[in-house]
Design an enzyme around this catalytic site. Structure first.
Site, PDB file in Angstrom:
ATOM      1  N   SER A  58       2.124   1.069   5.470  1.00 50.75           N
ATOM      2  CA  SER A  58       2.893   0.216   4.564  1.00 50.75           C
ATOM      3  C   SER A  58       4.237   0.833   4.192  1.00 50.75           C
ATOM      4  O   SER A  58       5.125   0.117   3.719  1.00 50.75           O
ATOM      5  CB  SER A  58       2.078  -0.068   3.298  1.00 50.75           C
ATOM      6  OG  SER A  58       1.637   1.138   2.721  1.00 50.75           O
TER       7      SER A  58
ATOM      8  N   ASP B  22       2.399   1.469  -8.717  1.00 46.69           N
ATOM      9  CA  ASP B  22       2.681   1.906  -7.351  1.00 46.69           C
ATOM     10  C   ASP B  22       3.807   2.927  -7.400  1.00 46.69           C
ATOM     11  O   ASP B  22       4.967   2.584  -7.652  1.00 46.69           O
ATOM     12  CB  ASP B  22       3.085   0.702  -6.492  1.00 46.69           C
ATOM     13  CG  ASP B  22       3.401   1.093  -5.044  1.00 46.69           C
ATOM     14  OD1 ASP B  22       3.436   2.305  -4.745  1.00 46.69           O
ATOM     15  OD2 ASP B  22       3.616   0.186  -4.217  1.00 46.69           O
TER      16      ASP B  22
ATOM     17  N   HIS C 216       5.323   3.371  -2.769  1.00 46.53           N
ATOM     18  CA  HIS C 216       6.304   2.546  -2.060  1.00 46.53           C
ATOM     19  C   HIS C 216       7.597   2.483  -2.868  1.00 46.53           C
ATOM     20  O   HIS C 216       7.674   3.039  -3.955  1.00 46.53           O
ATOM     21  CB  HIS C 216       5.725   1.146  -1.839  1.00 46.53           C
ATOM     22  CG  HIS C 216       4.441   1.179  -1.066  1.00 46.53           C
ATOM     23  ND1 HIS C 216       3.200   1.093  -1.665  1.00 46.53           N
ATOM     24  CD2 HIS C 216       4.215   1.334   0.248  1.00 46.53           C
ATOM     25  CE1 HIS C 216       2.259   1.187  -0.737  1.00 46.53           C
ATOM     26  NE2 HIS C 216       2.840   1.339   0.429  1.00 46.53           N
TER      27      HIS C 216
END
Ligand SMILES: *[C@@H]1O[C@H](CO)[C@@H](O)[C@H](O)[C@H]1NC(C)=O
Ligand SMILES: *[C@@H]1O[C@H](CO)[C@@H](O)[C@H](O)[C@H]1NC(C)=O
Ligand SMILES: *[C@@H]1O[C@H](CO)[C@@H](O)[C@H](O)[C@H]1NC(C)=O
Ligand SMILES: *[C@@H]1O[C@H](CO)[C@@H](O)[C@H](O)[C@H]1NC(C)=O
Length: 444
Positions: A161, A412, A415
């Site tokens: 990702s 998160d 990312h």
């Protein structure tokens, strides 16, 4: 959720004591949550409160970007101009009021969890920094130049990702000049796993191949809590299309921290976090190295001396910035970059990067024997380390605090927000392929 609890128990198992990867022992829990148990997307009404703080940001449209080819491209006979050589990876983040090339609505391809502006992130200062290499200036991204350089080519992003994150950043920046047409898409859940976009005016394609280990792997399931990796077999999910690729961007690493059993040939090499199974704990560093080596070797073996050759870029490991509990507000609360003095590259992040740099150097030597292969590390580990402020944090979900729910909120810190610091990876990526234009692949 039962499985999550199981993982939790495992990571507190006594086997972790004194092992070199202890420092990140708790990290997999956060990751597992992020990757496998995302909260369902809840369509809260968009709040405009956050907008009031954003009016100082100026977005630049493609029209202000020079569409002329890179000056270096006119250099003939592959001679390099010395002034062009610059180490882009040593430098610092400096304040810059220009803001990003695009905004949250420019491209329509930003994965929801990365769209920090739309999700109401109130501080937008993280968009006003620019990377300043010590030896030169990093030019602003020129979408037209990038598209010209990939004219008639197919660029494939292969990895996890974080690879997808970099690809989405690139698409958004290119979208300011030319519309990407989605020509193929395979989703798992809400995530694009295999996608392809085409830029018709340039006949250029950019694609995404989900392959979190690069080598053949079987992802964990409800019945088998361990990932299974086959370290001597490249993942055919992407490798089957290798003959149609002109440039491959490889980016992986975070999935290697998860519980796994490692296979090589007919035998089991060992495992990582697999109590209850009679395998030796071998950590993930050697495994990471082997996976990358198998991948690079297989590209070299398949493509050496064939056709127009192939270019390979390895985006190095990017650190996470979880400072506390993954489910508390303020898991990655910083709003400014670190200076070089404040934060040194060390521990797991340094080790993962080192492995990638070493393997790329080895593969380069090998590739040089055959010609028609160019290969470089996009060494962004340090740039990323210095940007604790660039993650979605709680804004991976829209308006995370709208219900006064401050106690438990998913974060998160792995990312990157889009737009955000990861756009810089692609600015350097462009400089790398510009430089390649001046250094044609050697003929064999
Ligand atoms: C290299 O670039 C510099 C500045 O752009 C220029 O002054 C110089 O003449 C160039 N050298 C060659 C060999 O092209
Ligand atoms: C975002 O960018 C688009 C063009 O891509 C522009 O039309 C729009 O006004 C921008 N929005 C903001 C808030 O600047
Ligand atoms: C378009 O690009 C692809 C590679 O992505 C190439 O195979 C094809 O020949 C190109 N088409 C034309 C008309 O040049
Ligand atoms: C575990 O593996 C070792 C060495 O392969 C073997 O000697 C031992 O019997 C195994 N134990 C179990 C419970 O299978």
């Amino acid at each position: 959720m039962v499985t999550t609890e199981t993982f939790k128990d495992r990571s507190f198992s006594p086997t972790k004591t004194l092992l070199p990867w202890t420092v990140c022992a708790l990290f997999p829990i956060a990751l597992i949550r992020l990757f496998f148990y995302p909260l369902p997307f809840s369509p809260f009404p968009k709040t405009d409160l956050s907008r009031s703080t954003s009016n100082s940001i100026t977005y630049h449209s493609s029209l202000s970007v020079s569409a002329s080819p890179p000056s270096s491209a006119s250099t003939e006979n592959g001679k390099t101009n010395e002034t062009k050589s610059c180490n882009y990876f040593n430098g610092e983040w400096v304040s810059d009021s220009r803001g990003p090339l695009y905004n949250d609505t420019t491209c329509g391809t930003i994965k929801k969890g990365r769209n920090c502006i739309t999700h109401g992130r109130p501080d937008l200062g993280y968009l006003q920094w620019r990377w300043k290499p010590n030896e030169c200036n990093l030019p602003r991204f020129e979408p037209q130049t990038f598209l010209q350089l990939i004219h008639n080519k197919h660029v494939a992003f292969v990895g996890d990702s974080v690879a997808r994150n970099q690809l989405e950043s690139l698409l958004c920046m290119l979208a300011t000049a030319s519309t990407p047409n989605l020509v193929y898409n395979y989703k798992k859940g809400t995530d694009n796993q295999f996608s392809r976009w085409h830029f018709a005016p340039h006949n250029a394609s950019i694609s995404l191949y989900w392959s979190p280990f690069l080598v053949h792997g079987i992802e964990k399931s409800n019945t088998d809590l361990n990932n299974k990796l086959y370290l001597d077999h490249v993942d055919e999910g992407w490798a089957k299309d290798m003959d149609q690729m002109d440039l491959i961007v490889l980016s992986f690493g975070h999935w290697l921290l998860l519980p796994a059993v490692y296979h090589e040939g007919e035998s089991v090499l060992g495992c990582h976090y697999c109590p209850g199974l009679n395998h030796t704990e071998i950590g993930f560093y050697d495994v990471f190295r082997k996976a990358l080596r198998t991948t690079l070797n297989s590209i070299i073996d398949k493509r050496r001396g064939k056709g127009n050759g192939i270019d390979i870029i390895v985006t190095t490991f990017t650190p996470h910035h979880f400072e506390g509990d993954w489910d508390k507000a303020g898991a990655c609360p910083k709003t400014k970059p670190y200076s070089n003095e404040e934060k040194k590259l060390e521990g797991m992040d340094a080790e993962m990067r080192k492995i990638e740099i070493e393997e790329v150097e080895d593969a380069k030597t090998k590739a040089n024997e055959f010609g028609r292969l160019r290969l470089e590390a996009l060494d962004v580990t340090k740039l990323a380390l210095l940007r604790p402020d660039g993650h979605p944090g709680p804004y991976m979900n829209p308006s995370p605090f709208v219900n006064g729910n401050v106690e438990h909120v998913q974060n998160d810190c792995v990312h990157w927000c889009l737009p955000g610091p990861i756009d810089t990876w692609n600015e350097i990526f462009l400089e790398m392929i510009k430089k390649w234009e001046n250094q044609p692949r050697t003929e064999d």
